[in-house]
Design an enzyme around this catalytic site. Sequence first.
Site, PDB file in Angstrom:
ATOM      1  N   VAL A  28      -2.656 -23.907  26.594  1.00  0.00           N
ATOM      2  CA  VAL A  28      -2.101 -24.769  27.445  1.00  0.00           C
ATOM      3  C   VAL A  28      -0.846 -25.438  27.398  1.00  0.00           C
ATOM      4  O   VAL A  28      -0.862 -26.514  26.588  1.00  0.00           O
ATOM      5  CB  VAL A  28      -3.297 -25.785  28.149  1.00  0.00           C
TER       6      VAL A  28
ATOM      7  N   ASN B  84      -2.162 -28.400  18.801  1.00  0.00           N
ATOM      8  CA  ASN B  84      -1.858 -27.272  18.577  1.00  0.00           C
ATOM      9  C   ASN B  84      -0.332 -27.122  19.131  1.00  0.00           C
ATOM     10  O   ASN B  84      -0.200 -27.078  20.547  1.00  0.00           O
ATOM     11  CB  ASN B  84      -2.568 -26.070  19.187  1.00  0.00           C
TER      12      ASN B  84
ATOM     13  N   ASP C 288     -14.104 -30.210  26.553  1.00  0.00           N
ATOM     14  CA  ASP C 288     -13.485 -28.991  26.526  1.00  0.00           C
ATOM     15  C   ASP C 288     -14.374 -27.924  27.178  1.00  0.00           C
ATOM     16  O   ASP C 288     -15.457 -28.104  27.129  1.00  0.00           O
ATOM     17  CB  ASP C 288     -13.168 -28.490  25.159  1.00  0.00           C
TER      18      ASP C 288
ATOM     19  N   HIS D 118      -1.902 -32.237  24.345  1.00  0.00           N
ATOM     20  CA  HIS D 118      -3.199 -32.759  24.509  1.00  0.00           C
ATOM     21  C   HIS D 118      -3.676 -32.952  23.161  1.00  0.00           C
ATOM     22  O   HIS D 118      -3.222 -32.015  22.135  1.00  0.00           O
ATOM     23  CB  HIS D 118      -4.348 -31.820  25.206  1.00  0.00           C
ATOM     24  N   ILE D 119      -4.541 -33.665  22.749  1.00  0.00           N
ATOM     25  CA  ILE D 119      -5.128 -33.940  21.452  1.00  0.00           C
ATOM     26  C   ILE D 119      -6.736 -33.538  21.350  1.00  0.00           C
ATOM     27  O   ILE D 119      -7.300 -34.098  22.332  1.00  0.00           O
ATOM     28  CB  ILE D 119      -5.055 -35.378  20.915  1.00  0.00           C
ATOM     29  N   HIS D 120      -6.970 -32.867  20.774  1.00  0.00           N
ATOM     30  CA  HIS D 120      -8.499 -32.474  20.525  1.00  0.00           C
ATOM     31  C   HIS D 120      -9.141 -33.321  19.828  1.00  0.00           C
ATOM     32  O   HIS D 120      -8.348 -33.774  18.477  1.00  0.00           O
ATOM     33  CB  HIS D 120      -8.530 -30.784  19.924  1.00  0.00           C
TER      34      HIS D 120
HETATM   35  P1  5GP Z   1      -4.954 -25.428  22.969  1.00  0.00           P
HETATM   36  O1  5GP Z   1      -5.529 -24.018  22.821  1.00  0.00           O
HETATM   37  O2  5GP Z   1      -3.723 -25.329  24.205  1.00  0.00           O
HETATM   38  O3  5GP Z   1      -4.521 -26.414  21.953  1.00  0.00           O
HETATM   39  O4  5GP Z   1      -6.250 -26.106  23.854  1.00  0.00           O
HETATM   40  C1  5GP Z   1      -6.551 -25.943  25.302  1.00  0.00           C
HETATM   41  C2  5GP Z   1      -7.832 -26.298  25.484  1.00  0.00           C
HETATM   42  O5  5GP Z   1      -8.349 -26.469  26.765  1.00  0.00           O
HETATM   43  C3  5GP Z   1      -8.843 -25.128  25.015  1.00  0.00           C
HETATM   44  O6  5GP Z   1      -9.515 -25.610  24.021  1.00  0.00           O
HETATM   45  C4  5GP Z   1      -9.631 -24.541  26.055  1.00  0.00           C
HETATM   46  O7  5GP Z   1     -10.887 -24.277  25.916  1.00  0.00           O
HETATM   47  C5  5GP Z   1      -9.473 -25.845  27.152  1.00  0.00           C
HETATM   48  N1  5GP Z   1      -9.386 -25.628  28.690  1.00  0.00           N
HETATM   49  C6  5GP Z   1      -8.558 -24.644  29.282  1.00  0.00           C
HETATM   50  N2  5GP Z   1      -8.869 -24.389  30.381  1.00  0.00           N
HETATM   51  C7  5GP Z   1      -9.761 -25.621  30.713  1.00  0.00           C
HETATM   52  C8  5GP Z   1     -10.322 -26.006  31.877  1.00  0.00           C
HETATM   53  O8  5GP Z   1     -10.065 -25.470  33.069  1.00  0.00           O
HETATM   54  N3  5GP Z   1     -11.130 -27.154  31.773  1.00  0.00           N
HETATM   55  C9  5GP Z   1     -11.264 -27.670  30.755  1.00  0.00           C
HETATM   56  N4  5GP Z   1     -12.376 -28.770  30.580  1.00  0.00           N
HETATM   57  N5  5GP Z   1     -10.961 -27.337  29.300  1.00  0.00           N
HETATM   58  C10 5GP Z   1      -9.906 -26.184  29.516  1.00  0.00           C
END
Ligand code: 5GP
Length: 116
Positions: free
Chosen positions: A98, A89, A34, A102-104
């Site tokens: 995004v 999320n 991330d 995706h799974i964190h």
């Molecule tokens: P969400 O908030 O949708 O659950 O998670 C999206 C994640 O994608 C966030 O933790 C954010 O930091 C990560 N993220 C967003 N843009 C990029 C990127 O360009 N590269 C990487 N490696 N992570 C990203």
Amino acid sequence: MPPVEEKTIFEKIINGEVPADIIFENDIAVIIRDINPQAPIHALIIPKKRIDRIEAAQNGDAELLGKLLIMAKDFAKSHNLTGFRLVINNGQQAGETVPHLHIHLLSGRPMAWPPG
Ligand code: 5GP
């Protein structure tokens, strides 16, 4: 939430159009670091198939979803992580930014419950 038509940042990473720290890749998914880590280890398990979010998953995605969880635990094992948290999320209120499922995977520090 309505489906989003334009390419997400994750599709661009999967297609090689945007650079990322790719830790692992196979035919169904990538694991990347991330860009804004919330723990010493913060990886994202991202299916190559575009599913906007978990609420958009279909019964036919069950095998893929299962494989993503297996990838997550394999990642944890290969990095000797005994304590880790997996997070999905769904929707803006839950912190989704995004619209590509995706799974964190978070690890490397103590974690509170309930999450914020
Ligand atoms: P969400 O908030 O949708 O659950 O998670 C999206 C994640 O994608 C966030 O933790 C954010 O930091 C990560 N993220 C967003 N843009 C990029 C990127 O360009 N590269 C990487 N490696 N992570 C990203």
